[in-house]
Design an enzyme around this catalytic site. Sequence first.
Site, PDB file in Angstrom:
ATOM      1  N   LEU A 154       0.858  -1.190   0.000  1.00  0.00           N
ATOM      2  CA  LEU A 154       0.000   0.000   0.000  1.00  0.00           C
ATOM      3  C   LEU A 154       0.896   1.243   0.000  1.00  0.00           C
ATOM      4  CD1 LEU A 154      -2.758  -0.965   2.619  1.00  0.00           C
ATOM      5  CD2 LEU A 154      -3.044  -0.755   0.134  1.00  0.00           C
ATOM      6  N   GLY A 202       1.956   2.654  -2.816  1.00  0.00           N
ATOM      7  CA  GLY A 202       2.409   2.754  -4.203  1.00  0.00           C
ATOM      8  C   GLY A 202       3.804   3.322  -4.348  1.00  0.00           C
ATOM      9  N   THR A 203       4.027   3.935  -5.495  1.00  0.00           N
ATOM     10  CA  THR A 203       5.340   4.527  -5.795  1.00  0.00           C
ATOM     11  C   THR A 203       5.681   5.594  -4.760  1.00  0.00           C
ATOM     12  OG1 THR A 203       4.935   4.184  -8.149  1.00  0.00           O
ATOM     13  CG2 THR A 203       6.649   5.771  -7.563  1.00  0.00           C
ATOM     14  N   GLY A 240      -5.111  -7.096  -9.892  1.00  0.00           N
ATOM     15  CA  GLY A 240      -6.510  -6.952 -10.310  1.00  0.00           C
ATOM     16  C   GLY A 240      -6.614  -6.780 -11.818  1.00  0.00           C
ATOM     17  N   GLY A 266      19.169  12.594 -17.287  1.00  0.00           N
ATOM     18  CA  GLY A 266      17.857  13.247 -17.208  1.00  0.00           C
ATOM     19  C   GLY A 266      17.861  14.310 -16.121  1.00  0.00           C
ATOM     20  N   GLY A 303      11.912   9.958 -16.825  1.00  0.00           N
ATOM     21  CA  GLY A 303      10.460   9.977 -16.773  1.00  0.00           C
ATOM     22  C   GLY A 303       9.882   8.612 -16.432  1.00  0.00           C
ATOM     23  N   ARG A 304       8.558   8.576 -16.364  1.00  0.00           N
ATOM     24  CA  ARG A 304       7.869   7.355 -15.958  1.00  0.00           C
ATOM     25  C   ARG A 304       6.781   7.045 -16.975  1.00  0.00           C
ATOM     26  NH1 ARG A 304       8.811   5.686 -10.930  1.00  0.00           N
ATOM     27  NH2 ARG A 304       6.738   4.793 -10.672  1.00  0.00           N
ATOM     28  N   ASP A 321      -1.116   8.545 -12.130  1.00  0.00           N
ATOM     29  CA  ASP A 321      -0.087   8.468 -13.180  1.00  0.00           C
ATOM     30  C   ASP A 321      -0.521   7.622 -14.368  1.00  0.00           C
ATOM     31  OD1 ASP A 321       1.497   9.933 -11.486  1.00  0.00           O
ATOM     32  OD2 ASP A 321       3.146   8.492 -11.397  1.00  0.00           O
ATOM     33  N   HIS A 342       6.410  38.445  10.772  1.00  0.00           N
ATOM     34  CA  HIS A 342       7.802  38.910  10.713  1.00  0.00           C
ATOM     35  C   HIS A 342       8.588  38.376  11.906  1.00  0.00           C
ATOM     36  CE1 HIS A 342      11.248  41.480   9.981  1.00  0.00           C
ATOM     37  NE2 HIS A 342      11.261  41.715  11.285  1.00  0.00           N
TER      38      HIS A 342
HETATM   39  C1  LIG Z   1      11.765   9.324  -6.991  1.00  0.00           C
HETATM   40  C2  LIG Z   1      10.393   9.914  -7.107  1.00  0.00           C
HETATM   41  C3  LIG Z   1      10.083  11.064  -6.395  1.00  0.00           C
HETATM   42  C4  LIG Z   1       8.814  11.609  -6.483  1.00  0.00           C
HETATM   43  N1  LIG Z   1       8.558  12.732  -5.772  1.00  0.00           N
HETATM   44  C5  LIG Z   1       7.331  13.277  -5.817  1.00  0.00           C
HETATM   45  C6  LIG Z   1       7.017  14.413  -5.029  1.00  0.00           C
HETATM   46  O1  LIG Z   1       7.856  14.941  -4.304  1.00  0.00           O
HETATM   47  N2  LIG Z   1       5.752  14.909  -5.075  1.00  0.00           N
HETATM   48  C7  LIG Z   1       4.798  14.346  -5.888  1.00  0.00           C
HETATM   49  O2  LIG Z   1       3.674  14.838  -5.899  1.00  0.00           O
HETATM   50  N3  LIG Z   1       5.061  13.277  -6.640  1.00  0.00           N
HETATM   51  C8  LIG Z   1       6.308  12.723  -6.626  1.00  0.00           C
HETATM   52  N4  LIG Z   1       6.569  11.606  -7.365  1.00  0.00           N
HETATM   53  C9  LIG Z   1       5.497  11.066  -8.242  1.00  0.00           C
HETATM   54  C10 LIG Z   1       4.497  10.245  -7.417  1.00  0.00           C
HETATM   55  O3  LIG Z   1       5.184   9.211  -6.760  1.00  0.00           O
HETATM   56  C11 LIG Z   1       3.435   9.689  -8.330  1.00  0.00           C
HETATM   57  O4  LIG Z   1       2.830  10.751  -9.051  1.00  0.00           O
HETATM   58  C12 LIG Z   1       2.351   8.951  -7.554  1.00  0.00           C
HETATM   59  O5  LIG Z   1       2.893   7.902  -6.808  1.00  0.00           O
HETATM   60  C13 LIG Z   1       1.292   8.408  -8.521  1.00  0.00           C
HETATM   61  O6  LIG Z   1       0.293   7.773  -7.780  1.00  0.00           O
HETATM   62  P1  LIG Z   1      -0.612   6.635  -8.419  1.00  0.00           P
HETATM   63  O7  LIG Z   1      -1.523   6.174  -7.329  1.00  0.00           O
HETATM   64  O8  LIG Z   1      -1.211   7.090  -9.677  1.00  0.00           O
HETATM   65  O9  LIG Z   1       0.389   5.457  -8.827  1.00  0.00           O
HETATM   66  P2  LIG Z   1       1.466   4.645  -8.011  1.00  0.00           P
HETATM   67  O10 LIG Z   1       1.934   5.394  -6.840  1.00  0.00           O
HETATM   68  O11 LIG Z   1       2.454   4.195  -9.020  1.00  0.00           O
HETATM   69  O12 LIG Z   1       0.652   3.406  -7.449  1.00  0.00           O
HETATM   70  C14 LIG Z   1       0.108   2.438  -8.270  1.00  0.00           C
HETATM   71  C15 LIG Z   1      -0.077   1.168  -7.472  1.00  0.00           C
HETATM   72  O13 LIG Z   1      -0.830   0.240  -8.250  1.00  0.00           O
HETATM   73  C16 LIG Z   1      -0.320  -1.077  -8.050  1.00  0.00           C
HETATM   74  N5  LIG Z   1      -0.731  -1.871  -9.214  1.00  0.00           N
HETATM   75  C17 LIG Z   1      -0.370  -1.732 -10.502  1.00  0.00           C
HETATM   76  N6  LIG Z   1      -1.054  -2.585 -11.291  1.00  0.00           N
HETATM   77  C18 LIG Z   1      -1.873  -3.277 -10.469  1.00  0.00           C
HETATM   78  C19 LIG Z   1      -2.842  -4.286 -10.682  1.00  0.00           C
HETATM   79  N7  LIG Z   1      -3.151  -4.717 -11.908  1.00  0.00           N
HETATM   80  N8  LIG Z   1      -3.465  -4.801  -9.606  1.00  0.00           N
HETATM   81  C20 LIG Z   1      -3.189  -4.360  -8.350  1.00  0.00           C
HETATM   82  N9  LIG Z   1      -2.298  -3.392  -8.095  1.00  0.00           N
HETATM   83  C21 LIG Z   1      -1.662  -2.847  -9.140  1.00  0.00           C
HETATM   84  C22 LIG Z   1       1.185  -0.859  -7.926  1.00  0.00           C
HETATM   85  O14 LIG Z   1       1.783  -1.932  -7.232  1.00  0.00           O
HETATM   86  C23 LIG Z   1       1.235   0.462  -7.142  1.00  0.00           C
HETATM   87  O15 LIG Z   1       1.291   0.228  -5.756  1.00  0.00           O
HETATM   88  C24 LIG Z   1       7.820  11.012  -7.291  1.00  0.00           C
HETATM   89  C25 LIG Z   1       8.119   9.846  -8.008  1.00  0.00           C
HETATM   90  C26 LIG Z   1       9.383   9.307  -7.910  1.00  0.00           C
HETATM   91  C27 LIG Z   1       9.692   8.049  -8.675  1.00  0.00           C
END
Ligand SMILES: Cc1cc2nc3c(=O)[nH]c(=O)nc-3n(C[C@H](O)[C@H](O)[C@H](O)COP(=O)(O)OP(=O)(O)OC[C@H]3O[C@@H](n4cnc5c(N)ncnc54)[C@H](O)[C@@H]3O)c2cc1C
Length: 469
Positions: A41, A43-44, A117, A182, A270-271, A311, A448
Amino acid sequence: MIPTAEQFDLVVVGGGPGGYSAALYAASAKLNVALVEKDALGGTCLNRGCIPAKAFLETAAVHRHVQHAADFGIEASAPSVNFAVTQERKQKIVAGLVGGIAAMCKGRKVEVFNGVGRLGPDRTVTVDQADGSTVEIAGTNVILASGSVPRLIPNFERGGPILTSDEVLDLDHVPGRVTVIGGGAIGCEFASTFADLGAAVTILEGLPKILPGLDADVTNVVVRSFKRKKIDIRTGVKVTGHTPNDAGGTTVSFGDGESIEVDAVVISVGRRPFADELGLDGTGVKVDERGFVVVDEMCRTGEDGVFAVGDLIDTPQLAHVGYAESVLVVKQIIGEDPMPVMYDRVPWAIYCHPEVAFVGPGEEAALAAGLDVVVAKHPFKFNSRAQILGETDGLAKIIAEKRPDGGAGRILGVHMVGPWVTEQLSGGYLAVNWEATVDEVAELIQPHPSLTELFGETVMTLTGRNFNG
Ligand SMILES: Cc1cc2nc3c(=O)[nH]c(=O)nc-3n(C[C@H](O)[C@H](O)[C@H](O)COP(=O)(O)OP(=O)(O)OC[C@H]3O[C@@H](n4cnc5c(N)ncnc54)[C@H](O)[C@@H]3O)c2cc1C
């Protein structure tokens, strides 16, 4: 045999910021929610992104502060880095936050399924669970929030010295020589971290400048500061390949026959959206040529009752944008009539040193859009709190609409670089999104001494009068 589908008001696939916020927000609106996550839980963002990267940056900040302790009259011996402790500390922060989400889900009776899923017909989701079993669940509504993964480049396979952000955040030592491929936000955060921790850092960027899209005055401050940290910034160069050596490092080839030998290469280009395991073929959910799930401005996909956020869709890849999109979707599900997210007015934050934070267009972007604007900027150099902190690099810059009388009207953009600006943007964010004018915001008092006085002073300047400069 798969048991008959259990029915939920909402099934969320993906437990990152987009997914877990949707699940928790929906549960707080009394919906019966299932959350499917194949990994951890959070995610990224929590596990491989925002949180661990900022934990590393904070270690870098502590290192910097100790190095400059004598300036404050504190005698300390030269700091040395024990990055294994940094890694452990970061892991503890991550574990605490991930555990917090699990506890919140439990408290709000969100049913969490640990598995992959896949979307089926009629908003069913088949979950291949981590324990090997398969379960089918169904939602009156489904939110797809499977996020993104690091993009790779040809001739740079992950492994050994070739790291993406995923592997960098697992390091237990600081590589002596690092090349970051990058120069975007994430690349600059890693470059800043490692340079502050004593590594020799090079940034290789294909575009003419790092941090593309930023207001030029802001970029210039970052570039000057990076150069003082001895970060070697090479722009307009194409990376072609690399040749590993016996010592575990590699030589990266780039540009016109140039090369650099390093201990680690951080690929930060990028991602890409990760729809790979959602099983979308044969559903009404369309994916565009770059892999993004196609949605309208309300995050609706082509399949009735199926939404996508975060994302996975082609909107700014920021955790807080994922949060905003999840709220937008849940409000629709419960029958409210929310406004679409205004993507051109979301807050942006880059946590390198010096920090960057902005909302709305910068000066060049405003002019390119054909807007008639008035601009003011003030440096942190004269701000008392910045001097007290010993952090005087940076500025605040405000872009306002030009009124027919030539004066400054509505505030369009607020751009900052310097100490703790990511914590100072909220005033500017409110001003831009409230569509406030310079005259209205200039009435407001800043405490201030504070760093936010710089924002107040810059707004005041746009009224035609000010205290300083
Ligand atoms: C190094 C780094 C630094 C960052 N710093 C920042 C920051 O400072 N501020 C900011 O706003 N953003 C930052 N980001 C970007 C941010 O992490 C992402 O925008 C955000 O995590 C996206 O959220 P999300 O829920 O869309 O996807 P994610 O966080 O990628 O989560 C998706 C989840 O879905 C799960 N999943 C995928 N497919 C399936 C499936 N079929 N079934 C079940 N589970 C699945 C994955 O395991 C994952 O846990 C950073 C990213 C990185 C890599």
